[in-house]
Motif scaffolding. Structure first.
Motif, PDB file in Angstrom:
ATOM      1  N   ASP A 297     -11.226  -7.859   2.598  1.00 37.61           N
ATOM      2  CA  ASP A 297     -10.026  -7.034   2.532  1.00 37.61           C
ATOM      3  C   ASP A 297      -9.548  -6.687   3.932  1.00 37.61           C
TER       4      ASP A 297
ATOM      5  N   ARG B 129       2.985  -1.333   4.893  1.00 34.43           N
ATOM      6  CA  ARG B 129       1.574  -1.764   4.970  1.00 34.43           C
ATOM      7  C   ARG B 129       1.185  -2.452   3.668  1.00 34.43           C
ATOM      8  N   TYR B 130       0.336  -3.441   3.804  1.00 32.22           N
ATOM      9  CA  TYR B 130      -0.150  -4.216   2.670  1.00 32.22           C
ATOM     10  C   TYR B 130      -1.668  -4.321   2.708  1.00 32.22           C
ATOM     11  N   LEU B 131      -2.268  -4.329   1.538  1.00 28.78           N
ATOM     12  CA  LEU B 131      -3.662  -4.736   1.378  1.00 28.78           C
ATOM     13  C   LEU B 131      -3.624  -6.217   1.076  1.00 28.78           C
TER      14      LEU B 131
ATOM     15  N   LEU C  40       0.811  -1.219   0.000  1.00 29.71           N
ATOM     16  CA  LEU C  40       0.000   0.000   0.000  1.00 29.71           C
ATOM     17  C   LEU C  40       0.841   1.265   0.000  1.00 29.71           C
TER      18      LEU C  40
ATOM     19  N   GLN D  13     -11.405  -4.373   6.778  1.00 27.04           N
ATOM     20  CA  GLN D  13     -12.253  -3.444   6.048  1.00 27.04           C
ATOM     21  C   GLN D  13     -13.621  -4.077   5.791  1.00 27.04           C
TER      22      GLN D  13
ATOM     23  N   ALA E 135      -5.953  -4.861   6.020  1.00 30.08           N
ATOM     24  CA  ALA E 135      -4.670  -4.172   5.929  1.00 30.08           C
ATOM     25  C   ALA E 135      -3.767  -4.750   6.999  1.00 30.08           C
TER      26      ALA E 135
END
Length: 141
Positions: free
Chosen positions: A133, A84-86, A67, A124, A135
């Protein structure tokens, strides 16, 4: 309000119907663990701590995307990087919680991601979604 009586603009099963198509873009796999099920020990032979994670609460397909660029912060006079990653999971993934650990595997496009420990920091939610989803943050060493 729908333009025609007895109809809906978005059908009730819209998300579930499209979830299979979204799953087609998941080229990796991951396991998610609840840290409260972990047990630690000590290995005399290697003189190191051991970790048994317990059974994963999720072990299936995923899609992982960075992200933001690496962010650094100072902890105990040492710079620590975080990214950070989705992470997209299958539509019907079980309920998850912040603080749980996600470990990717089967990442043929980026094998260096395999085994990384990503910590869930946001789940999310939405009224329409094709994937679950979340994070996650990866603490870089």
């Amino acid at each position: 309000m729908s333009p025609l009586p007895n109809t809906r603009v978005v059908p009730a099963d819209w998300s579930r119907h499209h979830a299979r198509a979204a799953a087609g873009g998941m080229n990796g796999r991951c396991r998610i663990y609840d840290p409260t099920t972990e047990t630690t020990g000590w290995d005399d032979a290697t003189e190191s701590r051991t970790l048994e994670r317990g059974l994963p609460v999720y072990a299936d397909a995923c899609r992982i995307q960075a992200l933001v660029d690496v962010r650094t912060e100072v902890q105990a006079d040492e710079e620590v990087g975080r990214r950070r990653y989705l992470v997209q999971l299958l539509f019907d993934a079980p309920p998850l919680e912040k603080g749980w650990v996600l470990v990717p595997y089967g990442c043929t496009n980026d094998p260096q991601l395999e085994g990384a420990e990503l910590v869930i920091d946001d789940i999310q939610l939405g009224t329409e979604r094709f994937t679950r989803d979340i994070a996650c943050t990866h603490k870089l060493t």
